[in-house]
Design an enzyme around this catalytic site. Structure first.
Site, mmCIF file in Angstrom:
data_model
loop_
_atom_site.group_PDB
_atom_site.id
_atom_site.type_symbol
_atom_site.label_atom_id
_atom_site.label_comp_id
_atom_site.label_asym_id
_atom_site.label_seq_id
_atom_site.Cartn_x
_atom_site.Cartn_y
_atom_site.Cartn_z
ATOM 1 N N ARG A 1 17.714 8.415 1.397
ATOM 2 C CA ARG A 1 16.296 8.057 1.602
ATOM 3 C C ARG A 1 16.230 6.671 2.237
ATOM 4 N NH1 ARG A 1 13.391 9.057 -4.155
ATOM 5 N NH2 ARG A 1 12.608 7.019 -3.598
ATOM 6 N N ARG B 1 22.823 7.264 -4.011
ATOM 7 C CA ARG B 1 22.028 8.489 -4.153
ATOM 8 C C ARG B 1 21.883 9.211 -2.812
ATOM 9 N NH1 ARG B 1 16.461 7.996 -7.364
ATOM 10 N NH2 ARG B 1 15.673 6.836 -5.583
ATOM 11 N N ARG C 1 1.761 1.559 -11.037
ATOM 12 C CA ARG C 1 2.856 0.665 -10.680
ATOM 13 C C ARG C 1 2.426 -0.801 -10.707
ATOM 14 N NH1 ARG C 1 6.242 4.202 -7.663
ATOM 15 N NH2 ARG C 1 8.062 3.363 -6.714
ATOM 16 N N LYS D 1 14.240 8.323 -13.643
ATOM 17 C CA LYS D 1 12.942 8.856 -14.101
ATOM 18 C C LYS D 1 12.656 10.236 -13.521
ATOM 19 C CE LYS D 1 9.889 5.904 -12.591
ATOM 20 N NZ LYS D 1 10.445 5.243 -11.573
ATOM 21 N N ARG E 1 12.391 -3.353 -3.123
ATOM 22 C CA ARG E 1 11.812 -2.533 -4.199
ATOM 23 C C ARG E 1 12.039 -3.167 -5.569
ATOM 24 N NH1 ARG E 1 14.467 3.136 -3.484
ATOM 25 N NH2 ARG E 1 13.007 3.873 -5.048
HETATM 26 P P1 AMP Z 1 8.974 6.487 -5.691
HETATM 27 O O1 AMP Z 1 9.447 7.817 -5.291
HETATM 28 O O2 AMP Z 1 8.098 6.528 -6.906
HETATM 29 O O3 AMP Z 1 10.097 5.492 -5.829
HETATM 30 O O4 AMP Z 1 8.018 5.947 -4.518
HETATM 31 C C1 AMP Z 1 8.515 5.751 -3.212
HETATM 32 C C2 AMP Z 1 7.651 4.715 -2.496
HETATM 33 O O5 AMP Z 1 6.297 5.201 -2.404
HETATM 34 C C3 AMP Z 1 7.531 3.373 -3.161
HETATM 35 O O6 AMP Z 1 8.623 2.511 -2.836
HETATM 36 C C4 AMP Z 1 6.206 2.867 -2.589
HETATM 37 O O7 AMP Z 1 6.357 2.438 -1.247
HETATM 38 C C5 AMP Z 1 5.367 4.133 -2.558
HETATM 39 N N1 AMP Z 1 4.641 4.325 -3.840
HETATM 40 C C6 AMP Z 1 4.768 5.389 -4.675
HETATM 41 N N2 AMP Z 1 3.942 5.264 -5.719
HETATM 42 C C7 AMP Z 1 3.284 4.097 -5.556
HETATM 43 C C8 AMP Z 1 2.306 3.394 -6.318
HETATM 44 N N3 AMP Z 1 1.845 3.873 -7.485
HETATM 45 N N4 AMP Z 1 1.854 2.215 -5.840
HETATM 46 C C9 AMP Z 1 2.293 1.697 -4.687
HETATM 47 N N5 AMP Z 1 3.228 2.290 -3.918
HETATM 48 C C10 AMP Z 1 3.724 3.498 -4.341
#
Ligand code: AMP
Length: 247
Positions: free
Chosen positions: A192, A159, A120, A41, A203
């Site tokens: 990461r 990654r 989310r 994404k 996740r």
């Molecule tokens: P991402 O880069 O979108 O995969 O986000 C990395 C991490 O940030 C996720 O695994 C969550 O811990 C937190 N996170 C990001 N966006 C959200 C969201 N909308 N709701 C809850 N946690 C979030």
């Protein structure tokens, strides 16, 4: 690959302003990107930003930006949020919603927007719906990127990210010229914390339980568009643009 906009208003919140607001495009797009972690994404969001001129609004990027701040400057909610993130767990809805509400100006931006990683959960989607309604803003589409689970896990675990320019590599599919070193800025690539095996499992479970019901939420509002996420990023992008042209 990012647009010229530094997204300061989104990443920093508060009174921060972008150094340069996006130009008003002929057709501003307001999109949500859905898909399990690792479907690509983020890369599609960057391609789309380039093409459409909209800002990439990733809630994950807000947390990653907060990690680089002086810990004394962080609010207790943000410090707790970073702990959830480290374990691969979702940050509580109230914290995320407070952050997004504080950045509502980014949703009003004349360049349009691409929300990535938010909403989310169904509760977040409902809150976003209320927020957009109160602002008189309508979503154009929700793009849902789809890929089988085994391919997702292999993408995530291989990654590697550059801490400097944020470029993303993959140990097999997109290796850097020199192992562990960013091709673009020479930064030392890292994995990461939430791409480590124990976090990936958490996740994916969170995704299945909390995020996959969003497809039905947006399908029932006639906004959902499914896109196959296999192939190269360029192939996926062609598919995305072909889909958007029919919207
Ligand atoms: P991402 O880069 O979108 O995969 O986000 C990395 C991490 O940030 C996720 O695994 C969550 O811990 C937190 N996170 C990001 N966006 C959200 C969201 N909308 N709701 C809850 N946690 C979030």
């Amino acid at each position: 690959m990012e647009t010229k906009n530094d997204r300061a208003a989104w990443l920093m919140g508060g009174t921060a302003q972008c150094s340069e607001a996006p130009q008003k495009p002929i057709l501003a797009r307001r999109l949500v990107l859905l898909g399990a972690p690792g479907v690509g994404k983020g890369t599609q969001a960057e391609f789309l930003c380039e093409r459409l001129g909209a800002c990439h609004l990733s809630t994950g990027d807000i947390f990653r930006a907060a990690k680089t701040q002086d810990p004394c400057q962080r609010t207790p909610a943000l410090t707790a949020a970073l702990d959830y993130m480290k374990k691969g767990e979702l940050v509580p809805d109230e914290t995320v919603l407070a952050m997004v509400s504080e950045r509502v100006a980014c949703l009003r931006c004349q360049g349009g927007f691409l929300l990535d990683g938010f909403p989310r959960t169904v509760a977040q989607a409902e809150a976003l719906e209320r927020l957009l309604e109160s602002e008189g803003i309508q979503l154009d589409a929700v793009l849902s990127y789809e890929l089988p689970l085994d391919q997702i896990i292999s993408r995530l675990s291989g990654r590697r990210t550059c801490p400097g320019c944020k470029a993303v590599f993959h140990v097999d599919a997109l290796p850097p010229k020199v192992q562990g070193v960013c091709d673009h800025c020479g930064g030392k690539l890292y994995q990461r914390e939430d791409d480590r095996p124990e976090s990936i499992r958490v996740r994916m479970e969170a995704y299945e339980k909390l995020t996959s019901p969003l497809a039905q939420f947006y399908r029932s509002r006639n906004l959902l568009v499914s896109i196959l996420a296999h192939g190269t990023p360029e192939e996926i992008f062609s598919r995305t643009m072909a889909t958007l042209r029919t919207q």
